[in-house]
Design a protein around this motif. Structure first.
Motif, PDB file in Angstrom:
ATOM      1  N   PRO A  20       0.769  -1.191  -0.003  1.00 39.74           N
ATOM      2  CA  PRO A  20       0.061   0.005  -0.001  1.00 39.74           C
ATOM      3  C   PRO A  20       0.865   1.397  -0.112  1.00 39.74           C
ATOM      4  O   PRO A  20       1.888   1.457   0.558  1.00 39.74           O
ATOM      5  CB  PRO A  20      -0.677   0.125   1.209  1.00 39.74           C
ATOM      6  CG  PRO A  20      -0.481  -1.409   1.984  1.00 39.74           C
ATOM      7  CD  PRO A  20       0.590  -1.893   1.413  1.00 39.74           C
ATOM      8  N   THR A  21       0.351   2.351  -0.489  1.00 38.20           N
ATOM      9  CA  THR A  21       0.817   3.705  -0.596  1.00 38.20           C
ATOM     10  C   THR A  21       0.843   4.069   1.079  1.00 38.20           C
ATOM     11  O   THR A  21       1.870   4.149   1.595  1.00 38.20           O
ATOM     12  CB  THR A  21       0.239   4.689  -1.315  1.00 38.20           C
ATOM     13  OG1 THR A  21      -1.113   4.739  -1.012  1.00 38.20           O
ATOM     14  CG2 THR A  21       0.554   4.393  -2.954  1.00 38.20           C
ATOM     15  N   PHE A  22      -0.371   4.218   1.416  1.00 35.09           N
ATOM     16  CA  PHE A  22      -0.714   4.587   2.778  1.00 35.09           C
ATOM     17  C   PHE A  22      -1.265   3.163   3.594  1.00 35.09           C
ATOM     18  O   PHE A  22      -2.193   2.909   2.839  1.00 35.09           O
ATOM     19  CB  PHE A  22      -1.709   5.621   3.141  1.00 35.09           C
ATOM     20  CG  PHE A  22      -0.780   7.046   2.883  1.00 35.09           C
ATOM     21  CD1 PHE A  22      -0.607   7.747   3.895  1.00 35.09           C
ATOM     22  CD2 PHE A  22      -0.196   7.507   1.477  1.00 35.09           C
ATOM     23  CE1 PHE A  22       0.066   9.278   3.687  1.00 35.09           C
ATOM     24  CE2 PHE A  22       0.272   8.532   1.416  1.00 35.09           C
ATOM     25  CZ  PHE A  22       0.529   9.516   2.291  1.00 35.09           C
ATOM     26  N   GLN A  64       8.779  -1.637   1.403  1.00 34.55           N
ATOM     27  CA  GLN A  64       7.861  -0.719   1.782  1.00 34.55           C
ATOM     28  C   GLN A  64       7.693   0.468   0.816  1.00 34.55           C
ATOM     29  O   GLN A  64       8.870   1.132   0.376  1.00 34.55           O
ATOM     30  CB  GLN A  64       8.309  -0.109   3.122  1.00 34.55           C
ATOM     31  CG  GLN A  64       8.295  -1.279   4.201  1.00 34.55           C
ATOM     32  CD  GLN A  64       9.589  -1.456   4.559  1.00 34.55           C
ATOM     33  OE1 GLN A  64      10.506  -0.481   4.806  1.00 34.55           O
ATOM     34  NE2 GLN A  64      10.003  -2.707   4.679  1.00 34.55           N
ATOM     35  N   TRP A  65       6.627   0.850   0.436  1.00 31.00           N
ATOM     36  CA  TRP A  65       6.473   1.743  -0.519  1.00 31.00           C
ATOM     37  C   TRP A  65       6.827   3.329   0.078  1.00 31.00           C
ATOM     38  O   TRP A  65       6.793   3.769   1.161  1.00 31.00           O
ATOM     39  CB  TRP A  65       4.934   2.107  -0.858  1.00 31.00           C
ATOM     40  CG  TRP A  65       4.771   3.247  -1.963  1.00 31.00           C
ATOM     41  CD1 TRP A  65       4.902   2.777  -3.428  1.00 31.00           C
ATOM     42  CD2 TRP A  65       4.110   4.164  -1.981  1.00 31.00           C
ATOM     43  NE1 TRP A  65       4.218   4.037  -4.066  1.00 31.00           N
ATOM     44  CE2 TRP A  65       4.173   4.873  -3.111  1.00 31.00           C
ATOM     45  CE3 TRP A  65       3.950   5.275  -0.830  1.00 31.00           C
ATOM     46  CZ2 TRP A  65       3.792   6.292  -3.396  1.00 31.00           C
ATOM     47  CZ3 TRP A  65       3.652   6.791  -0.974  1.00 31.00           C
ATOM     48  CH2 TRP A  65       3.557   6.955  -2.297  1.00 31.00           C
ATOM     49  N   GLU A  72       4.311   7.890   7.953  1.00 34.54           N
ATOM     50  CA  GLU A  72       2.815   8.519   8.013  1.00 34.54           C
ATOM     51  C   GLU A  72       2.563   9.198   9.464  1.00 34.54           C
ATOM     52  O   GLU A  72       1.942  10.231   9.427  1.00 34.54           O
ATOM     53  CB  GLU A  72       1.824   7.398   7.938  1.00 34.54           C
ATOM     54  CG  GLU A  72       1.800   6.589   6.383  1.00 34.54           C
ATOM     55  CD  GLU A  72       0.749   5.271   6.566  1.00 34.54           C
ATOM     56  OE1 GLU A  72       0.090   5.217   7.351  1.00 34.54           O
ATOM     57  OE2 GLU A  72       0.787   4.482   5.586  1.00 34.54           O
ATOM     58  N   ARG A 121       8.744   0.472   9.934  1.00 38.10           N
ATOM     59  CA  ARG A 121       9.382   1.459   9.060  1.00 38.10           C
ATOM     60  C   ARG A 121       8.495   2.094   7.876  1.00 38.10           C
ATOM     61  O   ARG A 121       8.663   3.330   7.525  1.00 38.10           O
ATOM     62  CB  ARG A 121      10.677   0.689   8.167  1.00 38.10           C
ATOM     63  CG  ARG A 121      11.781   0.078   9.033  1.00 38.10           C
ATOM     64  CD  ARG A 121      12.893  -0.341   7.966  1.00 38.10           C
ATOM     65  NE  ARG A 121      12.683  -1.624   7.655  1.00 38.10           N
ATOM     66  CZ  ARG A 121      13.210  -2.766   8.249  1.00 38.10           C
ATOM     67  NH1 ARG A 121      13.870  -2.574   9.024  1.00 38.10           N
ATOM     68  NH2 ARG A 121      13.119  -3.946   7.529  1.00 38.10           N
ATOM     69  N   LYS A 122       7.565   1.342   7.724  1.00 36.29           N
ATOM     70  CA  LYS A 122       6.384   1.893   6.672  1.00 36.29           C
ATOM     71  C   LYS A 122       5.712   3.027   7.514  1.00 36.29           C
ATOM     72  O   LYS A 122       5.551   4.004   6.989  1.00 36.29           O
ATOM     73  CB  LYS A 122       5.611   0.965   6.058  1.00 36.29           C
ATOM     74  CG  LYS A 122       4.264   1.129   5.790  1.00 36.29           C
ATOM     75  CD  LYS A 122       4.483   1.895   4.374  1.00 36.29           C
ATOM     76  CE  LYS A 122       3.313   2.708   3.593  1.00 36.29           C
ATOM     77  NZ  LYS A 122       3.547   3.659   2.824  1.00 36.29           N
ATOM     78  N   GLN A 175       9.540  -4.213   9.236  1.00 34.50           N
ATOM     79  CA  GLN A 175       8.947  -3.894   8.068  1.00 34.50           C
ATOM     80  C   GLN A 175       7.700  -2.511   8.468  1.00 34.50           C
ATOM     81  O   GLN A 175       7.800  -1.760   7.518  1.00 34.50           O
ATOM     82  CB  GLN A 175       8.573  -4.839   7.117  1.00 34.50           C
ATOM     83  CG  GLN A 175       9.736  -6.009   6.821  1.00 34.50           C
ATOM     84  CD  GLN A 175       9.251  -7.114   6.042  1.00 34.50           C
ATOM     85  OE1 GLN A 175       8.018  -7.554   6.064  1.00 34.50           O
ATOM     86  NE2 GLN A 175      10.234  -7.930   5.514  1.00 34.50           N
ATOM     87  N   LEU A 176       6.702  -3.274   9.043  1.00 33.65           N
ATOM     88  CA  LEU A 176       5.585  -2.483   9.080  1.00 33.65           C
ATOM     89  C   LEU A 176       5.787  -1.008   9.978  1.00 33.65           C
ATOM     90  O   LEU A 176       5.558  -0.200   9.356  1.00 33.65           O
ATOM     91  CB  LEU A 176       4.485  -3.332   9.998  1.00 33.65           C
ATOM     92  CG  LEU A 176       3.100  -2.457  10.238  1.00 33.65           C
ATOM     93  CD1 LEU A 176       2.607  -2.098   8.876  1.00 33.65           C
ATOM     94  CD2 LEU A 176       2.349  -3.726  10.768  1.00 33.65           C
ATOM     95  N   ASP A 178      -5.912   6.995   8.882  1.00 37.42           N
ATOM     96  CA  ASP A 178      -4.544   6.466   9.109  1.00 37.42           C
ATOM     97  C   ASP A 178      -4.598   5.455  10.030  1.00 37.42           C
ATOM     98  O   ASP A 178      -4.229   4.236   9.995  1.00 37.42           O
ATOM     99  CB  ASP A 178      -3.617   7.715   9.184  1.00 37.42           C
ATOM    100  CG  ASP A 178      -3.063   8.109   8.007  1.00 37.42           C
ATOM    101  OD1 ASP A 178      -2.986   7.546   6.681  1.00 37.42           O
ATOM    102  OD2 ASP A 178      -2.584   9.352   7.971  1.00 37.42           O
ATOM    103  N   PHE A 185       4.099  -5.809   3.564  1.00 37.24           N
ATOM    104  CA  PHE A 185       4.958  -4.682   3.800  1.00 37.24           C
ATOM    105  C   PHE A 185       6.316  -4.820   3.801  1.00 37.24           C
ATOM    106  O   PHE A 185       7.305  -4.274   4.167  1.00 37.24           O
ATOM    107  CB  PHE A 185       4.591  -4.104   5.051  1.00 37.24           C
ATOM    108  CG  PHE A 185       3.289  -3.397   5.236  1.00 37.24           C
ATOM    109  CD1 PHE A 185       3.110  -1.966   5.062  1.00 37.24           C
ATOM    110  CD2 PHE A 185       2.260  -4.055   5.581  1.00 37.24           C
ATOM    111  CE1 PHE A 185       1.804  -1.567   4.972  1.00 37.24           C
ATOM    112  CE2 PHE A 185       0.853  -3.639   5.604  1.00 37.24           C
ATOM    113  CZ  PHE A 185       0.592  -2.329   5.352  1.00 37.24           C
TER     114      PHE A 185
END
Lengths: 160, 248
Positions: free
Chosen positions: A47-49, A83-84, B129, B124-125, B121-122, B45, A80
């Motif tokens: 996903p982007t967000f 990651q984008w 945001e 870092r993503k 991983q999550l 979000d 993920f």
């Protein structure tokens, strides 16, 4: 029939972001891998967000394109793992965004601060004399800006 | 070790789901249009981020995300009490947002190096945001933490701080998580958080009380909640519970 990764990536060019119908998922950078194992195809997406409500639609569109092209054994995996970030939008994607009226996200070194977010190049007149009104917009991936040169409000695809 | 990881994932996911729901209550009520959009976007979000964590829990054998989100009672939730408090006036919601999101951003920065690769991983993503949420909070705290509005924000800060310290209530698996390099622990998080919020507050006229004199309001991580959580859950799950098997 022998299928190649390049062929599949070509097919996927027709799948567009449902909220930005000029931008393909390939140019958006959310297709992170295609793995072919004999006649089984795995497409990996990210996903982007995290909260993007369009993700389910995009996944289904990818599945439909694979089916339409005669692939019967496939799996579309959303993860993920890779990651984008907005640097992954291609040059073609940036051009498409601009023509659509959305300022493309400024490139960054993966640390987005206020200075990076505030900068936007007006997609209407090309001026940098713009100001950010708010980092949140009509969708999770857009911010709102105003151009002091052409006096038009516009949106930017957010740097992330 | 799986139980320790689940405990960590549940508190993060539940924090995000509940603060996400509270943020969404500003939709249509924001003091100005931009703030209405900001709190609504942050709500979307946070709820999306909670889904990503519930998915990790599902991979570890827990029920599917909808069941976990909508079918538990208050005493089965691991969120801190700060996030379940009603939105109150805008000053309280802003201060809570500031205190919570600084902690959350630092938590994810720490988890970006977790020995559990899926969590790293999550994290870092999501850190990118959440940085947007922190920037939003900081802009308004700096703007309203001076002059006429200072007093209201100071009161909200003093009311929210004991709850905010409850964010850092330690897990019964704390030492396991730390020694296995999964998470550096709540105490380390709290220390970094304190210096992070202090940096912003020194640019305002707000006074941060001596935190060692405050008694943290804890219990949330172990299912002990204020009376505000169950009504929130009832409202959130009302439609789902009409027909849990429905295909939307």
């Amino acid at each position: 029939m022998v299928i190649t990764k390049e062929e599949i990536l070509q097919w996927l060019q027709e799948v567009k972001d449902p909220e930005i119908p000029v931008l393909s998922l390939i140019d958006l950078g959310v297709i992170t891998d295609v793995i072919i194992d004999n006649d089984h195809v795995t497409v990996k997406m990210t996903p982007t967000f995290a909260g993007c409500p369009a993700m389910d639609y995009m996944k289904k569109d990818v599945e439909d394109v694979l089916k339409k092209n005669g692939i019967s054994k496939f799996e579309v995996v959303v993860s993920f793992e890779k990651q984008w970030n907005s640097n992954m939008i291609s040059d073609d994607g940036r051009k498409a965004l601009k023509e659509f009226g959305l300022a493309p996200p400024p490139r960054h070194n993966l640390y987005v601060d206020l200075d990076i977010i505030k900068y936007a190049n007006c997609p209407n007149c090309g001026s940098d004399n713009t100001e950010m009104k708010t980092p949140f917009g009509p969708t999770l991936c857009r911010s709102l800006h105003y151009c002091n040169n052409c006096k038009e409000a516009f949106q930017q695809f957010k740097p992330l | 070790m799986t139980e320790a990881i689940k405990d960590l994932l549940y508190k993060i996911a539940d924090d995000q789901l509940i603060i996400g729901h509270r943020n969404s209550e500003w939709t249509g009520l924001g003091p100005m249009l931009e703030e209405d959009i900001a709190f609504s976007s942050m709500a979307q979000d946070k709820v999306g981020q909670s889904l990503a964590f519930y998915n990790l829990l599902h991979d570890l054998g827990e029920s599917d995300p909808d069941t976990v989100a909508f079918m538990r009672n208050a005493n089965q939730f691991h969120n801190c009490q700060l996030v379940e408090l009603p939105i109150g006036e805008y000053d309280f919601s802003l201060v809570r947002h500031f205190l919570f999101d600084h902690a959350e951003m630092i938590r994810f920065e720490m988890l970006s190096n977790s020995a559990v690769e899926e969590i790293a991983q999550l994290a870092r993503k999501l850190v990118g945001e959440i940085r947007y949420h922190v920037m939003h909070a900081d802009v308004w705290i700096k703007q309203l933490g001076v002059g006429d509005t200072r007093e209201r924000l100071q009161k909200a800060l003093e009311m929210a701080l004991p709850y905010a310290l409850g964010i850092f209530e330690e897990s019964k698996y704390e030492q396991d998580l730390i020694s296995n390099d999964i998470f550096s622990g709540e105490q380390a998080l709290r220390d970094t958080w304190q210096s992070s919020i202090t940096t912003v507050l020194t640019e305002t006229e707000l006074q941060l009380p001596d935190l060692t004199t405050l008694t943290p309001l804890i219990g949330g991580r172990y299912g002990d909640h204020s009376d505000h959580l169950q009504p929130l859950l009832d409202e959130m799950s009302e439609v789902f519970k009409v027909d849990p098997g429905a295909d939307w």
